[in-house]
Design a protein around this motif. Sequence first.
Motif, PDB file in Angstrom:
ATOM      1  N   ASN A  89       0.830  -1.204   0.000  1.00  0.00           N
ATOM      2  CA  ASN A  89       0.000   0.000   0.000  1.00  0.00           C
ATOM      3  C   ASN A  89       0.867   1.258   0.000  1.00  0.00           C
ATOM      4  OD1 ASN A  89      -2.671   1.237   0.131  1.00  0.00           O
ATOM      5  ND2 ASN A  89      -2.065   1.902   2.185  1.00  0.00           N
ATOM      6  N   LYS A  90       1.973   1.226   0.744  1.00  0.00           N
ATOM      7  CA  LYS A  90       2.882   2.376   0.765  1.00  0.00           C
ATOM      8  C   LYS A  90       3.480   2.612  -0.617  1.00  0.00           C
ATOM      9  CE  LYS A  90       4.133   1.728   5.632  1.00  0.00           C
ATOM     10  NZ  LYS A  90       5.201   1.287   6.569  1.00  0.00           N
ATOM     11  N   LEU A  91       3.881   1.530  -1.278  1.00  0.00           N
ATOM     12  CA  LEU A  91       4.438   1.660  -2.627  1.00  0.00           C
ATOM     13  C   LEU A  91       3.386   2.203  -3.596  1.00  0.00           C
ATOM     14  CD1 LEU A  91       6.381  -1.731  -2.790  1.00  0.00           C
ATOM     15  CD2 LEU A  91       7.406   0.548  -2.655  1.00  0.00           C
ATOM     16  N   TRP A  92       2.160   1.700  -3.455  1.00  0.00           N
ATOM     17  CA  TRP A  92       1.062   2.109  -4.342  1.00  0.00           C
ATOM     18  C   TRP A  92       0.750   3.601  -4.171  1.00  0.00           C
ATOM     19  CZ3 TRP A  92      -4.745   1.654  -3.343  1.00  0.00           C
ATOM     20  CH2 TRP A  92      -5.472   1.783  -4.527  1.00  0.00           C
ATOM     21  N   VAL A  93       0.723   4.052  -2.922  1.00  0.00           N
ATOM     22  CA  VAL A  93       0.449   5.466  -2.641  1.00  0.00           C
ATOM     23  C   VAL A  93       1.594   6.348  -3.138  1.00  0.00           C
ATOM     24  CG1 VAL A  93       0.150   7.174  -0.799  1.00  0.00           C
ATOM     25  CG2 VAL A  93      -1.069   4.981  -0.688  1.00  0.00           C
ATOM     26  N   ARG A  94       2.818   5.846  -3.022  1.00  0.00           N
ATOM     27  CA  ARG A  94       3.977   6.625  -3.425  1.00  0.00           C
ATOM     28  C   ARG A  94       3.963   6.927  -4.925  1.00  0.00           C
ATOM     29  NH1 ARG A  94       9.344   3.772  -2.152  1.00  0.00           N
ATOM     30  NH2 ARG A  94       8.301   3.562  -0.117  1.00  0.00           N
ATOM     31  N   MET A  95       3.328   6.065  -5.706  1.00  0.00           N
ATOM     32  CA  MET A  95       3.240   6.295  -7.147  1.00  0.00           C
ATOM     33  C   MET A  95       2.595   7.648  -7.452  1.00  0.00           C
ATOM     34  SD  MET A  95       2.028   2.617  -8.688  1.00  0.00           S
ATOM     35  CE  MET A  95       1.928   3.304 -10.331  1.00  0.00           C
ATOM     36  N   GLN A  96       1.678   8.092  -6.573  1.00  0.00           N
ATOM     37  CA  GLN A  96       0.943   9.322  -6.806  1.00  0.00           C
ATOM     38  C   GLN A  96       1.850  10.552  -6.754  1.00  0.00           C
ATOM     39  OE1 GLN A  96      -2.396   9.299  -7.535  1.00  0.00           O
ATOM     40  NE2 GLN A  96      -2.176  11.472  -8.001  1.00  0.00           N
ATOM     41  N   HIS A  97       2.972  10.441  -6.053  1.00  0.00           N
ATOM     42  CA  HIS A  97       3.815  11.606  -5.793  1.00  0.00           C
ATOM     43  C   HIS A  97       5.092  11.610  -6.620  1.00  0.00           C
ATOM     44  CE1 HIS A  97       1.067  12.298  -2.505  1.00  0.00           C
ATOM     45  NE2 HIS A  97       1.307  11.072  -2.059  1.00  0.00           N
ATOM     46  N   GLN A  98       5.139  10.759  -7.641  1.00  0.00           N
ATOM     47  CA  GLN A  98       6.300  10.745  -8.524  1.00  0.00           C
ATOM     48  C   GLN A  98       5.980  11.470  -9.823  1.00  0.00           C
ATOM     49  OE1 GLN A  98       7.435   6.594  -8.933  1.00  0.00           O
ATOM     50  NE2 GLN A  98       8.928   6.815  -7.290  1.00  0.00           N
ATOM     51  N   GLY A  99       6.994  12.099 -10.408  1.00  0.00           N
ATOM     52  CA  GLY A  99       6.807  12.760 -11.693  1.00  0.00           C
ATOM     53  C   GLY A  99       6.240  14.166 -11.564  1.00  0.00           C
ATOM     54  N   HIS A 100       5.942  14.752 -12.694  1.00  0.00           N
ATOM     55  CA  HIS A 100       5.474  16.143 -12.760  1.00  0.00           C
ATOM     56  C   HIS A 100       3.986  16.227 -12.413  1.00  0.00           C
ATOM     57  CE1 HIS A 100       4.950  20.247 -14.264  1.00  0.00           C
ATOM     58  NE2 HIS A 100       6.276  20.337 -14.255  1.00  0.00           N
ATOM     59  N   SER A 101       3.582  17.365 -11.883  1.00  0.00           N
ATOM     60  CA  SER A 101       2.189  17.549 -11.479  1.00  0.00           C
ATOM     61  C   SER A 101       1.225  17.479 -12.660  1.00  0.00           C
ATOM     62  CB  SER A 101       2.018  18.882 -10.740  1.00  0.00           C
ATOM     63  OG  SER A 101       2.416  19.957 -11.574  1.00  0.00           O
ATOM     64  N   ARG A 102       1.695  17.815 -13.849  1.00  0.00           N
ATOM     65  CA  ARG A 102       0.806  17.779 -15.016  1.00  0.00           C
ATOM     66  C   ARG A 102       0.403  16.349 -15.393  1.00  0.00           C
ATOM     67  NH1 ARG A 102       5.696  19.463 -17.622  1.00  0.00           N
ATOM     68  NH2 ARG A 102       6.670  17.792 -18.816  1.00  0.00           N
ATOM     69  N   ASP A 103       1.166  15.380 -14.890  1.00  0.00           N
ATOM     70  CA  ASP A 103       0.865  13.975 -15.193  1.00  0.00           C
ATOM     71  C   ASP A 103       0.013  13.330 -14.102  1.00  0.00           C
ATOM     72  OD1 ASP A 103       2.395  14.112 -17.499  1.00  0.00           O
ATOM     73  OD2 ASP A 103       4.244  13.630 -16.411  1.00  0.00           O
ATOM     74  N   THR A 105      -3.250  13.113 -13.538  1.00  0.00           N
ATOM     75  CA  THR A 105      -4.383  12.299 -14.002  1.00  0.00           C
ATOM     76  C   THR A 105      -3.908  10.961 -14.550  1.00  0.00           C
ATOM     77  OG1 THR A 105      -5.601  14.315 -14.569  1.00  0.00           O
ATOM     78  CG2 THR A 105      -6.386  12.255 -15.519  1.00  0.00           C
ATOM     79  N   LYS A 106      -2.801  10.990 -15.278  1.00  0.00           N
ATOM     80  CA  LYS A 106      -2.260   9.757 -15.840  1.00  0.00           C
ATOM     81  C   LYS A 106      -1.812   8.812 -14.727  1.00  0.00           C
ATOM     82  CE  LYS A 106       1.428   8.053 -18.857  1.00  0.00           C
ATOM     83  NZ  LYS A 106       2.610   8.431 -19.689  1.00  0.00           N
ATOM     84  N   ARG A 107      -1.172   9.358 -13.697  1.00  0.00           N
ATOM     85  CA  ARG A 107      -0.724   8.521 -12.580  1.00  0.00           C
ATOM     86  C   ARG A 107      -1.915   7.911 -11.824  1.00  0.00           C
ATOM     87  NH1 ARG A 107       2.794  12.839 -11.744  1.00  0.00           N
ATOM     88  NH2 ARG A 107       1.621  13.519  -9.911  1.00  0.00           N
ATOM     89  N   GLU A 108      -2.969   8.701 -11.664  1.00  0.00           N
ATOM     90  CA  GLU A 108      -4.159   8.180 -10.975  1.00  0.00           C
ATOM     91  C   GLU A 108      -4.755   7.013 -11.757  1.00  0.00           C
ATOM     92  OE1 GLU A 108      -6.799  11.423 -10.397  1.00  0.00           O
ATOM     93  OE2 GLU A 108      -5.717  12.232  -8.648  1.00  0.00           O
ATOM     94  N   GLN A 109      -4.762   7.140 -13.083  1.00  0.00           N
ATOM     95  CA  GLN A 109      -5.294   6.053 -13.903  1.00  0.00           C
ATOM     96  C   GLN A 109      -4.427   4.797 -13.780  1.00  0.00           C
ATOM     97  OE1 GLN A 109      -8.166   5.927 -15.500  1.00  0.00           O
ATOM     98  NE2 GLN A 109      -7.693   3.803 -16.077  1.00  0.00           N
ATOM     99  N   GLU A 110      -3.096   4.986 -13.768  1.00  0.00           N
ATOM    100  CA  GLU A 110      -2.189   3.848 -13.604  1.00  0.00           C
ATOM    101  C   GLU A 110      -2.410   3.171 -12.249  1.00  0.00           C
ATOM    102  OE1 GLU A 110       1.622   5.596 -14.116  1.00  0.00           O
ATOM    103  OE2 GLU A 110       1.577   5.491 -16.314  1.00  0.00           O
ATOM    104  N   ARG A 111      -2.603   3.980 -11.224  1.00  0.00           N
ATOM    105  CA  ARG A 111      -2.832   3.425  -9.883  1.00  0.00           C
ATOM    106  C   ARG A 111      -4.126   2.607  -9.840  1.00  0.00           C
ATOM    107  NH1 ARG A 111      -2.999   7.270  -5.182  1.00  0.00           N
ATOM    108  NH2 ARG A 111      -3.021   5.269  -4.103  1.00  0.00           N
ATOM    109  N   LEU A 112      -5.173   3.117 -10.479  1.00  0.00           N
ATOM    110  CA  LEU A 112      -6.447   2.398 -10.496  1.00  0.00           C
ATOM    111  C   LEU A 112      -6.311   1.051 -11.209  1.00  0.00           C
ATOM    112  CD1 LEU A 112      -8.906   5.350 -11.233  1.00  0.00           C
ATOM    113  CD2 LEU A 112      -8.659   4.093  -9.088  1.00  0.00           C
ATOM    114  N   GLU A 113      -5.451   1.016 -12.216  1.00  0.00           N
ATOM    115  CA  GLU A 113      -5.233  -0.247 -12.941  1.00  0.00           C
ATOM    116  C   GLU A 113      -4.451  -1.253 -12.104  1.00  0.00           C
ATOM    117  OE1 GLU A 113      -3.269   1.042 -16.450  1.00  0.00           O
ATOM    118  OE2 GLU A 113      -5.082   1.871 -17.386  1.00  0.00           O
TER     119      GLU A 113
END
Length: 463
Positions: A89-103, A105-113
Amino acid sequence: MRETSSRLYLLITVGVVYIKSKECSRKDILQDLVEMCRGVQHPLRGLFLRNFLLTSTRDVLPDVDDTSEDTGTVDDSIDFILLNFSEMNKLWVRMQHQGHSRDRTKREQERLELKILVGTNLERLSRLEGVTVSKYQNHVLPAVLKQLINCKDSIAQEYLMDCIIQVFPDEFHLKTLDIFLDTCCQPQGAVNVRNILISKIDRLSNYAQADPSNIPEDIKLFEIFSGKVTQIIQSRTEMPPEDILALQSALIKLALNVYPTETGYVDQVLQNSFNIFEEDKTRAKGCSTELSRMLRVPVDHYQDILTILQLEHFTPLFSFLDHRVRKELCVYITEHVIQTDTYIDSHDQVDLFLTMMACLISDQPDQPKEPEDPEDFEIQQSLVGRVVHQMTSSVPDQQFLILNMCKKHLLTGGDKRIQYTLPSLVFRAMELCRVYFELKEEDEKWEKKENPCKLTRKCGTER
């Protein structure tokens, strides 16, 4: 990193084989494997590595038949899965805070998948036969909820709470209802608490409907849910009215399925809904369709307008409907009375019913200024004329009072309506005249009674 990841995949494979060989403590090997996976902190690689660990060890985890401290017990399996779940769960949540802020929505979609990878831990826990109600209540659920709240991530919180509802047995939910519902007040504001609560209500409602004895007498299911829903609505002032009505509709369905004879529970929900919108009338704007849908639930369930008329707070909610939706609901209820061939046999009930149907019977302050479609108007007024025939009593004096009450309401409709509605009333009055004439010799007070024939004359003069 990739080399480390590849070696850990190999170590997990070797570790599982080593467990099956029974040459070393299964408990120690499992502990080593889950700890070694900390070596991969890349969110995506770490998630798949830990999912591989969980999948590979599913057949070697100690369960109910394992009681030896050396080989491990079901408690060790629970700890193993909970630790793996926490790290994933920690790894999954951490995905949200990587990369640029403009991405974002894309990160949220990847997390949902990828959410199913995290949820698989809870599904595996639910399959352990050694996880009893007591272990779930005292060990499993508190640990999962603690991780869920501490992560402070709306996507994780919403998914994992729904996952808890779906994977664990109904009797587990009953014993931990208060704990779970208290947690529903704590998630991030972006979490759709409505879906979580409705899912929980529907799950236990279906469980109770399958066998009423499933619900112990000391668990007041409706009162628990009703109190918590009210608390959440009051604490979340920004909750959309659509969500409020969806929760109230779920409570009504719960009351109807679990306590079918307790009309007071349904009326309590209606009263709470009325109070919420009365205190803040801006909340009711734009949700007429949802409110109408909620009001149709008891109509469809009871199949009896007389029971609906017993609900004190049913009609007052009509005031929050716009004119079009209110009229559609009145047509729906009127058609329902006719189709179910329900008879309204007291003048008090007739008064309540016709008051409810006011927008079909007379002009309303909020009705549109544009003229109504002539065909629709004719259909609606014909329905009113037909429903008059459903207002009947086998007691002549009561029937006289009923017809007088009908006259009182129908004459407010004006000339454009009474041409459709009054003929039914006149025919019913003429039928009553015949009945009165037949009782002339038997009724000592017949001479003192008002002649129903006068009613027909009044219908033509009191306009």
